[in-house]
Design a protein around this motif. Structure first.
Motif, PDB file in Angstrom:
ATOM      1  N   UNK A  11      -5.886  -8.443  -9.210  1.00  0.00           N
ATOM      2  CA  UNK A  11      -4.494  -8.471  -9.675  1.00  0.00           C
ATOM      3  C   UNK A  11      -4.139  -7.172 -10.388  1.00  0.00           C
ATOM      4  N   UNK A  12      -5.065  -6.666 -11.221  1.00  0.00           N
ATOM      5  CA  UNK A  12      -4.822  -5.402 -11.916  1.00  0.00           C
ATOM      6  C   UNK A  12      -4.675  -4.270 -10.914  1.00  0.00           C
ATOM      7  N   UNK A  13      -5.564  -4.229  -9.941  1.00  0.00           N
ATOM      8  CA  UNK A  13      -5.510  -3.181  -8.929  1.00  0.00           C
ATOM      9  C   UNK A  13      -4.195  -3.257  -8.159  1.00  0.00           C
ATOM     10  N   UNK A  14      -3.790  -4.465  -7.780  1.00  0.00           N
ATOM     11  CA  UNK A  14      -2.526  -4.645  -7.065  1.00  0.00           C
ATOM     12  C   UNK A  14      -1.342  -4.176  -7.908  1.00  0.00           C
ATOM     13  N   UNK A  15      -1.385  -4.465  -9.192  1.00  0.00           N
ATOM     14  CA  UNK A  15      -0.280  -4.060 -10.077  1.00  0.00           C
ATOM     15  C   UNK A  15      -0.178  -2.538 -10.146  1.00  0.00           C
ATOM     16  N   UNK A  16      -1.313  -1.847 -10.239  1.00  0.00           N
ATOM     17  CA  UNK A  16      -1.286  -0.393 -10.295  1.00  0.00           C
ATOM     18  C   UNK A  16      -0.820   0.211  -8.975  1.00  0.00           C
ATOM     19  N   UNK A  17      -1.279  -0.346  -7.874  1.00  0.00           N
ATOM     20  CA  UNK A  17      -0.846   0.152  -6.566  1.00  0.00           C
ATOM     21  C   UNK A  17       0.643  -0.103  -6.380  1.00  0.00           C
ATOM     22  N   UNK A  18       1.123  -1.264  -6.802  1.00  0.00           N
ATOM     23  CA  UNK A  18       2.553  -1.559  -6.700  1.00  0.00           C
ATOM     24  C   UNK A  18       3.386  -0.589  -7.529  1.00  0.00           C
TER      25      UNK A  18
END
Length: 125
Positions: A11-18
């Motif tokens: 989820x953290x990785x997805x948030x940064x990529x988003x």
């Protein structure tokens, strides 16, 4: 050895990529000179900010599952630099309009309030 991310890390990785994809979209939109200039806009941004064209392309068209912290940091710095540049341009336009229309013009007060609010505390996070 490949590290498997748990749900929280994913989820953290997805948030940064988003967030990086959002910055990329906004940077390209600001840099574009019109329809059909997207590729050239990404190339100009790449040269100006030291971010690989392929990275900008991927964030715009095919979001990666993960990204390097250094790339995220460069995108953040590029976004902040472009935002500051836009604020400086707006301040110049306000000064020109103030000289023409006078300091009591409602649109000048509104634009100045917008600049003051932007300087007052928004960051790219």
């Amino acid at each position: 050895m490949t590290q498997i991310l748990g749900p929280k890390e994913r989820k953290m990785s997805d948030a940064y990529v988003d967030m990086a994809a959002t910055w990329t979209r906004e940077l390209v939109q600001r840099e574009s000179r019109g329809p059909g200039d997207t590729k050239n806009a990404m190339k100009r941004l790449s040269a100006r900010h030291g971010i690989a064209y392929a990275t900008l392309w991927a964030l715009r068209y095919r979001r990666p599952k993960d990204m390097l912290v250094s790339v995220y940091g460069r995108l953040r710095e590029a976004y902040l630099a472009e935002t500051e540049r836009q604020l400086r341009k707006l301040e110049q336009e306000i000064e020109i309009t103030r000289a023409i229309a006078g300091a009591d013009c409602r649109s000048i007060r509104s634009a100045q309030a917008l600049v003051d609010a932007s300087i007052g505390g928004e960051t790219a996070e």
